[in-house]
Design a protein around this motif. Structure first.
Motif, mmCIF file in Angstrom:
data_model
loop_
_atom_site.group_PDB
_atom_site.id
_atom_site.type_symbol
_atom_site.label_atom_id
_atom_site.label_comp_id
_atom_site.label_asym_id
_atom_site.label_seq_id
_atom_site.Cartn_x
_atom_site.Cartn_y
_atom_site.Cartn_z
ATOM 1 N N GLU A 52 -1.928 3.571 -18.107
ATOM 2 C CA GLU A 52 -2.784 4.293 -19.057
ATOM 3 C C GLU A 52 -2.318 4.059 -20.497
ATOM 4 O O GLU A 52 -3.121 3.701 -21.369
ATOM 5 N N GLU A 53 -1.040 4.248 -20.749
ATOM 6 C CA GLU A 53 -0.511 4.088 -22.107
ATOM 7 C C GLU A 53 -0.571 2.636 -22.570
ATOM 8 O O GLU A 53 -0.980 2.344 -23.700
ATOM 9 N N LEU A 54 -0.148 1.728 -21.712
ATOM 10 C CA LEU A 54 -0.074 0.318 -22.108
ATOM 11 C C LEU A 54 -1.452 -0.307 -22.255
ATOM 12 O O LEU A 54 -1.647 -1.183 -23.102
ATOM 13 N N THR A 55 -2.416 0.140 -21.472
ATOM 14 C CA THR A 55 -3.794 -0.330 -21.648
ATOM 15 C C THR A 55 -4.299 0.075 -23.026
ATOM 16 O O THR A 55 -4.910 -0.735 -23.736
ATOM 17 N N TRP A 56 -4.034 1.310 -23.405
ATOM 18 C CA TRP A 56 -4.436 1.805 -24.723
ATOM 19 C C TRP A 56 -3.855 0.911 -25.814
ATOM 20 O O TRP A 56 -4.548 0.507 -26.737
ATOM 21 N N VAL A 57 -2.564 0.594 -25.704
ATOM 22 C CA VAL A 57 -1.903 -0.242 -26.709
ATOM 23 C C VAL A 57 -2.469 -1.660 -26.692
ATOM 24 O O VAL A 57 -2.790 -2.225 -27.750
ATOM 25 N N CYS A 58 -2.606 -2.248 -25.503
ATOM 26 C CA CYS A 58 -3.075 -3.641 -25.400
ATOM 27 C C CYS A 58 -4.500 -3.808 -25.906
ATOM 28 O O CYS A 58 -4.839 -4.860 -26.454
ATOM 29 N N GLU A 59 -5.324 -2.792 -25.748
ATOM 30 C CA GLU A 59 -6.691 -2.871 -26.275
ATOM 31 C C GLU A 59 -6.692 -2.920 -27.800
ATOM 32 O O GLU A 59 -7.556 -3.542 -28.403
ATOM 33 N N ARG A 60 -5.717 -2.291 -28.414
ATOM 34 C CA ARG A 60 -5.648 -2.229 -29.872
ATOM 35 C C ARG A 60 -4.767 -3.319 -30.472
ATOM 36 O O ARG A 60 -4.911 -3.657 -31.635
ATOM 37 N N ASP A 61 -3.831 -3.819 -29.685
ATOM 38 C CA ASP A 61 -2.914 -4.866 -30.151
ATOM 39 C C ASP A 61 -2.734 -5.891 -29.036
ATOM 40 O O ASP A 61 -1.705 -5.910 -28.361
ATOM 41 N N PRO A 62 -3.732 -6.753 -28.837
ATOM 42 C CA PRO A 62 -3.671 -7.704 -27.728
ATOM 43 C C PRO A 62 -2.626 -8.808 -27.900
ATOM 44 O O PRO A 62 -2.379 -9.572 -26.972
ATOM 45 N N ASP A 63 -1.992 -8.863 -29.061
ATOM 46 C CA ASP A 63 -0.990 -9.901 -29.307
ATOM 47 C C ASP A 63 0.439 -9.408 -29.117
ATOM 48 O O ASP A 63 1.381 -10.077 -29.533
ATOM 49 N N ASN A 64 0.607 -8.272 -28.485
ATOM 50 C CA ASN A 64 1.942 -7.746 -28.211
ATOM 51 C C ASN A 64 2.359 -8.203 -26.810
ATOM 52 O O ASN A 64 1.917 -7.649 -25.807
ATOM 53 N N GLY A 65 3.188 -9.232 -26.764
ATOM 54 C CA GLY A 65 3.596 -9.808 -25.482
ATOM 55 C C GLY A 65 4.375 -8.869 -24.598
ATOM 56 O O GLY A 65 4.254 -8.911 -23.373
ATOM 57 N N THR A 66 5.168 -8.002 -25.198
ATOM 58 C CA THR A 66 5.965 -7.061 -24.411
ATOM 59 C C THR A 66 5.064 -6.072 -23.678
ATOM 60 O O THR A 66 5.253 -5.839 -22.474
ATOM 61 N N THR A 67 4.099 -5.501 -24.378
ATOM 62 C CA THR A 67 3.227 -4.535 -23.706
ATOM 63 C C THR A 67 2.325 -5.231 -22.690
ATOM 64 O O THR A 67 2.026 -4.652 -21.640
ATOM 65 N N GLN A 68 1.912 -6.468 -22.965
ATOM 66 C CA GLN A 68 1.128 -7.205 -21.973
ATOM 67 C C GLN A 68 1.947 -7.396 -20.696
ATOM 68 O O GLN A 68 1.440 -7.218 -19.586
ATOM 69 N N TYR A 69 3.215 -7.766 -20.865
ATOM 70 C CA TYR A 69 4.080 -7.968 -19.696
ATOM 71 C C TYR A 69 4.210 -6.675 -18.886
ATOM 72 O O TYR A 69 4.007 -6.674 -17.665
ATOM 73 N N TYR A 70 4.564 -5.581 -19.542
ATOM 74 C CA TYR A 70 4.761 -4.334 -18.809
ATOM 75 C C TYR A 70 3.467 -3.812 -18.196
ATOM 76 O O TYR A 70 3.492 -3.231 -17.104
ATOM 77 N N LEU A 71 2.342 -4.029 -18.857
ATOM 78 C CA LEU A 71 1.058 -3.645 -18.257
ATOM 79 C C LEU A 71 0.820 -4.440 -16.982
ATOM 80 O O LEU A 71 0.471 -3.866 -15.937
ATOM 81 N N GLY A 72 1.020 -5.752 -17.051
ATOM 82 C CA GLY A 72 0.838 -6.581 -15.859
ATOM 83 C C GLY A 72 1.766 -6.179 -14.726
ATOM 84 O O GLY A 72 1.360 -6.098 -13.563
ATOM 85 N N GLU A 73 3.021 -5.910 -15.052
ATOM 86 C CA GLU A 73 3.989 -5.495 -14.023
ATOM 87 C C GLU A 73 3.603 -4.156 -13.413
ATOM 88 O O GLU A 73 3.718 -3.957 -12.200
ATOM 89 N N ALA A 74 3.163 -3.216 -14.239
ATOM 90 C CA ALA A 74 2.760 -1.908 -13.721
ATOM 91 C C ALA A 74 1.564 -2.044 -12.776
ATOM 92 O O ALA A 74 1.531 -1.443 -11.698
#
Length: 118
Positions: free
Chosen positions: A39-61
Motif C-alpha cells: 500500500e505505502e510503496l505503491t503510493w510512492v511509486c505512482e508519484r515517483d516512478p524513478d525511485n529504484g529502491t521503492t520499485q524493488y521493495y514493492l516488487g519483493e512485497a
C-alpha cells in the motif's frame, strides 16, 4: 520500535511526504507486513516512478504475497534504475522460472551472480 514511532510521528505531520512514506513502506516490508508495504510503496511509486529502491521493495512485497505477475513490473523497473543491484535480478529469475521462462531466468541469475561477485 523507536524508529517506527518516529516514522508514525513524521507521517502524521506530513502524510504526503514521499520520503516518509517510502521509509514507512520499507519498514513494513522488513517487518513482514507485506500488505501494508504494498500500500505505502505503491503510493510512492505512482508519484515517483524513478525511485529504484521503492520499485524493488514493492516488487519483493508483491512476490512475497504470491502476486507474482504484479511483482514483475516493479522488479524490471528496479533493474533499469539500479542496474548494479543484484537483488532484483535474482528475484526476477525466480519469477521467470515460475512462468516457465527458463532462458530468461538463467540470464537473470547470471546477472545477479556477476553483480554479487564484484
Amino acid at each position: 520500535e523507536e524508529a517506527e514511532q518516529k516514522l508514525y510521528g513524521a507521517l502524521r505531520l506530513a502524510p504526503d511526504e514521499m520520503r516518509v512514506r517510502a521509509a514507512f513502506g520499507i519498514l513494513a516490508f522488513r517487518r513482514g507486513t507485506y500488505g501494508q508495504a504494498v500500500e505505502e510503496l505503491t503510493w510512492v511509486c505512482e508519484r515517483d516512478p524513478d525511485n529504484g529502491t521503492t520499485q524493488y521493495y514493492l516488487g519483493e512485497a508483491l512476490n512475497r504475497l504470491g502476486r507474482f505477475e504484479e511483482a514483475v513490473g516493479p522488479l524490471e523497473r528496479a533493474t533499469e534504475l539500479r542496474p548494479n543491484d543484484p537483488r532484483a535480478f535474482y528475484t526476477l529469475g525466480h519469477l521467470y522460472d515460475r512462468k516457465q521462462m527458463s532462458e530468461v531466468a538463467a540470464e537473470m541469475y547470471r546477472k545477479a551472480s556477476e553483480l554479487q561477485n564484484r
